[in-house]
Structures are given as structure tokens and as C-alpha cells.
Write a protein that holds these residues in place. Structure first.
Motif, PDB file in Angstrom:
ATOM      1  N   ARG A 263       3.918   1.570  -1.252  1.00 11.49           N
ATOM      2  CA  ARG A 263       4.490   1.751  -2.576  1.00 11.49           C
ATOM      3  C   ARG A 263       3.450   2.260  -3.562  1.00 11.49           C
ATOM      4  NH1 ARG A 263       7.384  -3.026  -1.161  1.00 11.49           N
ATOM      5  NH2 ARG A 263       5.808  -4.313  -2.182  1.00 11.49           N
ATOM      6  N   HIS A 264       2.225   1.758  -3.408  1.00  5.70           N
ATOM      7  CA  HIS A 264       1.157   2.216  -4.299  1.00  5.70           C
ATOM      8  C   HIS A 264       0.858   3.690  -4.080  1.00  5.70           C
ATOM      9  CE1 HIS A 264      -2.476   2.161  -6.692  1.00  5.70           C
ATOM     10  NE2 HIS A 264      -3.145   2.644  -5.663  1.00  5.70           N
ATOM     11  N   GLN A 265       0.825   4.123  -2.809  1.00  4.43           N
ATOM     12  CA  GLN A 265       0.530   5.518  -2.521  1.00  4.43           C
ATOM     13  C   GLN A 265       1.634   6.427  -3.029  1.00  4.43           C
ATOM     14  OE1 GLN A 265      -2.167   6.927  -1.347  1.00  4.43           O
ATOM     15  NE2 GLN A 265      -3.229   4.967  -1.217  1.00  4.43           N
ATOM     16  N   ARG A 266       2.879   5.945  -3.000  1.00  6.78           N
ATOM     17  CA  ARG A 266       3.967   6.783  -3.496  1.00  6.78           C
ATOM     18  C   ARG A 266       3.868   6.996  -4.999  1.00  6.78           C
ATOM     19  NH1 ARG A 266       8.961   4.076  -0.025  1.00  6.78           N
ATOM     20  NH2 ARG A 266       8.425   5.025   1.970  1.00  6.78           N
ATOM     21  N   GLY A 267       3.186   6.109  -5.685  1.00 10.41           N
ATOM     22  CA  GLY A 267       3.043   6.253  -7.122  1.00 10.41           C
ATOM     23  C   GLY A 267       1.884   7.126  -7.527  1.00 10.41           C
ATOM     24  N   VAL A 268       1.053   7.530  -6.576  1.00  8.76           N
ATOM     25  CA  VAL A 268      -0.100   8.360  -6.889  1.00  8.76           C
ATOM     26  C   VAL A 268       0.349   9.811  -7.057  1.00  8.76           C
ATOM     27  CG1 VAL A 268      -2.325   9.178  -6.045  1.00  8.76           C
ATOM     28  CG2 VAL A 268      -1.662   6.808  -5.699  1.00  8.76           C
ATOM     29  N   ILE A 269      -0.244  10.522  -8.020  1.00 11.68           N
ATOM     30  CA  ILE A 269       0.130  11.906  -8.289  1.00 11.68           C
ATOM     31  C   ILE A 269      -0.228  12.786  -7.096  1.00 11.68           C
ATOM     32  CG2 ILE A 269      -2.087  12.429  -9.392  1.00 11.68           C
ATOM     33  CD1 ILE A 269      -0.530  14.174 -11.369  1.00 11.68           C
ATOM     34  N   THR A 270       0.624  13.749  -6.805  1.00  9.08           N
ATOM     35  CA  THR A 270       0.385  14.648  -5.673  1.00  9.08           C
ATOM     36  C   THR A 270      -0.564  15.770  -6.089  1.00  9.08           C
ATOM     37  OG1 THR A 270       2.281  16.025  -6.232  1.00  9.08           O
ATOM     38  CG2 THR A 270       2.671  14.153  -4.768  1.00  9.08           C
TER      39      THR A 270
ATOM     40  N   GLU B 100       0.169  15.430   6.035  1.00 14.80           N
ATOM     41  CA  GLU B 100       0.346  14.014   5.695  1.00 14.80           C
ATOM     42  C   GLU B 100       1.166  13.291   6.762  1.00 14.80           C
ATOM     43  OE1 GLU B 100       1.942  11.250   1.975  1.00 14.80           O
ATOM     44  OE2 GLU B 100       2.274  13.422   1.979  1.00 14.80           O
TER      45      GLU B 100
ATOM     46  N   THR C  71       1.311  18.544  -7.941  1.00 16.91           N
ATOM     47  CA  THR C  71       1.554  18.196  -9.337  1.00 16.91           C
ATOM     48  C   THR C  71       0.282  18.301 -10.159  1.00 16.91           C
ATOM     49  OG1 THR C  71       3.301  16.679  -8.616  1.00 16.91           O
ATOM     50  CG2 THR C  71       2.476  16.415 -10.853  1.00 16.91           C
ATOM     51  N   LEU C  72      -0.827  17.838  -9.570  1.00 18.79           N
ATOM     52  CA  LEU C  72      -2.097  17.910 -10.289  1.00 18.79           C
ATOM     53  C   LEU C  72      -2.496  19.355 -10.570  1.00 18.79           C
ATOM     54  CD1 LEU C  72      -4.517  16.329 -11.391  1.00 18.79           C
ATOM     55  CD2 LEU C  72      -5.560  16.510  -9.130  1.00 18.79           C
TER      56      LEU C  72
ATOM     57  N   SER D 297       0.830  -1.207   0.000  1.00 17.32           N
ATOM     58  CA  SER D 297       0.000   0.000   0.000  1.00 17.32           C
ATOM     59  C   SER D 297       0.858   1.249   0.000  1.00 17.32           C
ATOM     60  CB  SER D 297      -0.941  -0.006   1.202  1.00 17.32           C
ATOM     61  OG  SER D 297      -1.665   1.189   1.274  1.00 17.32           O
TER      62      SER D 297
END
Length: 469
Positions: free
Chosen positions: A11-18, A198, A21-22, A9
Motif C-alpha cells: 500500500r505504501h508503494q502504491r502511494g509513491v509517485i511514479t 516492475e 508522473t515525476l 509495504s
């Protein structure tokens, strides 16, 4: 204890766009879109302008040559007409200046091709300015001598359009780059509290309630950080008073509120521990008992009477458990109960099950009179390699077979009910066990299921069933 975060989880969250950035992509995209819209609008307008200039230039040239050949110069004089056309053509503003007769034949004229004009070929193909052709009549009095055809030279127009386009591109790149850089700095400054929030949220997940956010930003984000800090304080105080309450809820969850027997989840957990324990060596039996048409009883007499019936049934089951050491029971759903008898064999369980059903049937019939009622039971025995789920499934299937009978009935899974041994058989089993034991330190009871299958509750090693006479 605080729940550990799953590495997958994380690692998955680290791959989500911030969010930053959005917002940068969205706002920067809007800025680029506005700049590109301005560029294409300006480019389109200037291209239309130079196209109109080329058309006007061609018309002016054709009109001037036509008037000169009609009035100032005798259009029938080929030499004079040629001199006039040469002077106009040498100005460099036209690709072609041609004097035609009434049949369309060239009397005199000059023309050239559009060669290197200082503009990349791909830009010429992209811009593709039209070549305007203008015509003017040549007359003398009432006689028509011919016509003049003039084509403007677009070279200068291409150069002007290329210069304007290059300037627009450079301006867009500079303005866009500066705008995106300023936007990045602004978002980084405005959204700086989000990183602290966060980290605070992660700390709350670890039940660390003393972490506060002190970074200040916009009014809305300041309100969020203040609320988060207050929530962290409230949660810290709340969790301190919740430990005992959680323990109380766990105890309540393990007990059925109506009957006082074990709840379904508590019974399943204990059954799993008993059946799948590596230390279990004695055969055991699981019984599922269900009152027929209990829903109809509730509808007829009300839920209060239904609860009273369940309490009486649970009392009988408790009394039954008191006579069998290590046994336990629980309420599954509605009027379905489960009883586990460790160390029991199907032969004994069959007698106990029928006696229990007879007593339960009497209670049920007494409270439901004059309605016809029945109590059914399904019995399954443990075996090597059979887990709790499979044992429960076998007992449930046996219960469904028992429910096919109108009267109260007890059915064994797979028809494996074992018979009882008489006194002579028991005497022979015990005598043989004593004779074969090298050190009789206890008592061994040997049970035979079939002439080829033997179960032993360990008191003597090597206990065997005597051969059938």
C-alpha cells in the motif's frame, strides 16, 4: 520459499509517485515556467511601450498648444485660447488641457475623469498605468504669459494592453495544453517498458524466473530490459544450485567453528524452545561459564594457543554433557560458554558446577602457567513465567557476582542455591510418597527448597515433603 510481500509495504508503494508522473510534472513545470516567463516579459515590454506612448502624447499636445498660444493666437485673448483648448480636448486623447497664468491660476481649460473604458477594474488596478503630465510655456516676445498643462487619456492604452494580455493568456493556455498533452503521450510511449520491468521484478521476488520483458523503447531502456532478462535467466540457474549450499550454510551457522559446540544463535533458539515450552514441567538450570582474562591469554600466547585452549574446554564440557541426558551447551562469545541442564535442581547443579569449574580451572591454569587464572560461573534456575531472555539475564548477573571473586567461583542468581538432602531425609521422602500414592507405578523424587516451597519431579502424584522434626 519466496518471501511474502507485506501488505502495508504494498500500500505504501502504491502511494509513491511514479517516474512518469515525476517527469511529467518536472518537464511540464519547465514548459509552464518558460511560457509564463515569456508572458510576463511581453506584458512588461508592452506596458512600458504604452506608458511611453502616453508620455509622448502628453508632451506633443502640450507643445502644440503652447506654440499655438504663443504664435498663432494671442495668448492674452481668453476666448481664442478657449477655442483652441476646446478643439484639442475634443480629440479625446487627453484627460485634461489647462491654460495657467504665471501665478498658477486657471485661465481657461477642459478636463474630465477616467470612467468606463471597457477594461475590468481589477486589470486596471493590476496594470496601473501612470498618468503623464506635460507642461509647455506660453510666451509673447520676451514676456511669459503662462503655461499649458496637458494630461493624456490612458483609456486607449488600457484597452490595447488588455487586448494584448488576453491574447497572450489564450496563447499560453493553448500552447501549454498541447505541449503537456504531447509530453504525456511521449512519456507514456517511452516509459512503457518500466511497467513490464516492475512486473518482472515482482515475479523475481516470487522466484519466477521465466518472465521476460519484450516491450521495446529507447536505446537505454532496451539495454536495461535486455540486462534484466539476462539476470532473470542467470538467477534461475543460480537458485537451482544454491539450495544445497544454503542448507550447508545453515548447518555451519548452528555450529561454532572453533569448539564445535552450538553457536550463540543456535543455543539461544534451543534455550527458548526448552524454557518457554508448554510441555516443560521439571525445573532446570542454566549455567554461564567464563574464563577470566582470556584476552590477556591470547595476547600472551597467541590466538592459535587460545583456540587450542577453547577446544580443550569444549571437550571437557562435552564430557560433562554426556553424563547428563538432555543437556546441551554452546559458545557465547570469546571464552564464555552456556550449559543448560533440564530436570536439574540448584542443589545438584551447585555440586556439578563446582566440579566442572575445578576441572576447567585445572586446564586453564595448566596452559596459562605461571599466570594467575580463574573460571567463574553464574547459575540461574527456571521458574514459572520466566522466559529465556530473563533466565539468561539472571544467569549473566550471577556470573558478574562470581567474577567479583579472585578465585574460581560459582554464584547462584538471587542466592537460591538449594541444599542437599541426607540419606535419612531421602528415606523419609520416599516412604511418605509410597504411603500416599494410590497406584505406585514409578518413583517420585521430592525436593524441598525451603520449609514453605516444594518442587516435585513427577513420578508419584501428591508427593509431599515430610514435616521437619
Amino acid at each position: 520459499m519466496a518471501r511474502k510481500r507485506d501488505p502495508q509495504s504494498v500500500r505504501h508503494q502504491r502511494g509513491v509517485i511514479t517516474l512518469r508522473t515525476l517527469l511529467l510534472i518536472f518537464t511540464g513545470g519547465l514548459l509552464v515556467l518558460v511560457l509564463l516567463s515569456g508572458f510576463f516579459t511581453s506584458y512588461s515590454h508592452f506596458r512600458s511601450y504604452v506608458s511611453e506612448q502616453l508620455a509622448g502624447q502628453a508632451r506633443d499636445g502640450a507643445t502644440a498648444v503652447g506654440l499655438s498660444l504663443s504664435n498663432a493666437i494671442d495668448g492674452r485673448d481668453r476666448v481664442a485660447a478657449g477655442s483652441l483648448i476646446d478643439s484639442v480636448f475634443d480629440s479625446g486623447r487627453y484627460l485634461s488641457v489647462v491654460y495657467l497664468d504665471n501665478q498658477g491660476q486657471v485661465i481657461v481649460g477642459r478636463s474630465r475623469t477616467l470612467e468606463d473604458i471597457g477594461v475590468p477594474g481589477w486589470f486596471r488596478s493590476l496594470a496601473h498605468l501612470p498618468l503623464p503630465v506635460a507642461r509647455a510655456e506660453v510666451v509673447r516676445g520676451w514676456s511669459r504669459l503662462g503655461s499649458v498643462q496637458v494630461v493624456s487619456d490612458p483609456g486607449r492604452a488600457y484597452r490595447d494592453l488588455w487586448r494584448i494580455t488576453s491574447g497572450l493568456v489564450v496563447a499560453i493556455l493553448v500552447i501549454g495544453g498541447i505541449g503537456l498533452f504531447v509530453l504525456f503521450l511521449t512519456l507514456a510511449r517511452v516509459l512503457r517498458p518500466l511497467s513490464a520491468l516492475e512486473e518482472q521484478a515482482q515475479a523475481l521476488g516470487r522466484r519466477e524466473f521465466r518472465r521476460h520483458v519484450t516491450v521495446r523503447s529507447t536505446r537505454e531502456l532496451n539495454q536495461v530490459t535486455t540486462a534484466m532478462n539476462q539476470m532473470a535467466d542467470d538467477l534461475g540457474h543460480l537458485f537451482e544450485g544454491q539450495a544445497k549450499l544454503i542448507q550447508h550454510f545453515r548447518r555451519v551457522n548452528n555450529e561454532d567453528p572453533v569448539t564445535g559446540l552450538a553457536s550463540r544463535s543456535a543455543f539461544d533458539q534451543r534455550l527458548k524452545a526448552e524454557v518457554e515450552s508448554e510441555e516443560r514441567f521439571a525445573p532446570s538450570v542454566l549455567m554461564l561459564i567464563q574464563l577470566r582474562d582470556f584476552a590477556g591469554f591470547n595476547d600472551a600466547y597467541g590466538r592459535l594457543e587460545g583456540d587450542r585452549l577453547l577446544i580443550r574446554i569444549a571437550g571437557v564440557i562435552r564430557e560433562f554433557l554426556s553424563r547428563h541426558a538432555g543437556s546441551f551447551a554452546g559458545r557465547r562469545t570469546g571464552a564464555e560458554f552456556a550449559v543448560y541442564l533440564p530436570g536439574a535442581v540448584p542443589a545438584d547443579a551447585g555440586i556439578w558446577c563446582r566440579d566442572l569449574l575445578s576441572e576447567l580451572d585445572g586446564i586453564y591454569a595448566d596452559q596459562a602457567s605461571p599466570a594467575e587464572v580463574a573460571v567463574h560461573a553464574g547459575v540461574a534456575k527456571t521458574a514459572v513465567g520466566v522466559n529465556a531472555r530473563e533466565l539468561m539475564s539472571a544467569a549473566d548477573e550471577a556470573l558478574r557476582h562470581a567474577q567479583s571473586h579472585e578465585e574460581s567461583a560459582c554464584h547462584f542468581a538471587n542466592g537460591e542455591q538449594e541444599r542437599h538432602h541426607n540419606n535419612d531425609t531421602w528415606r523419609a521422602i520416599i516412604s511418605e510418597a509410597i504411603l500416599r500414592s494410590a497406584s505406585p507405578s514409578g518413583f517420585s523424587r521430592c525436593l524441598r527448597n525451603t520449609p514453605k516451597r516444594l518442587y516435585t519431579t513427577r513420578f508419584f502424584p501428591g508427593c509431599r515433603h515430610p514435616r521437619a522434626s
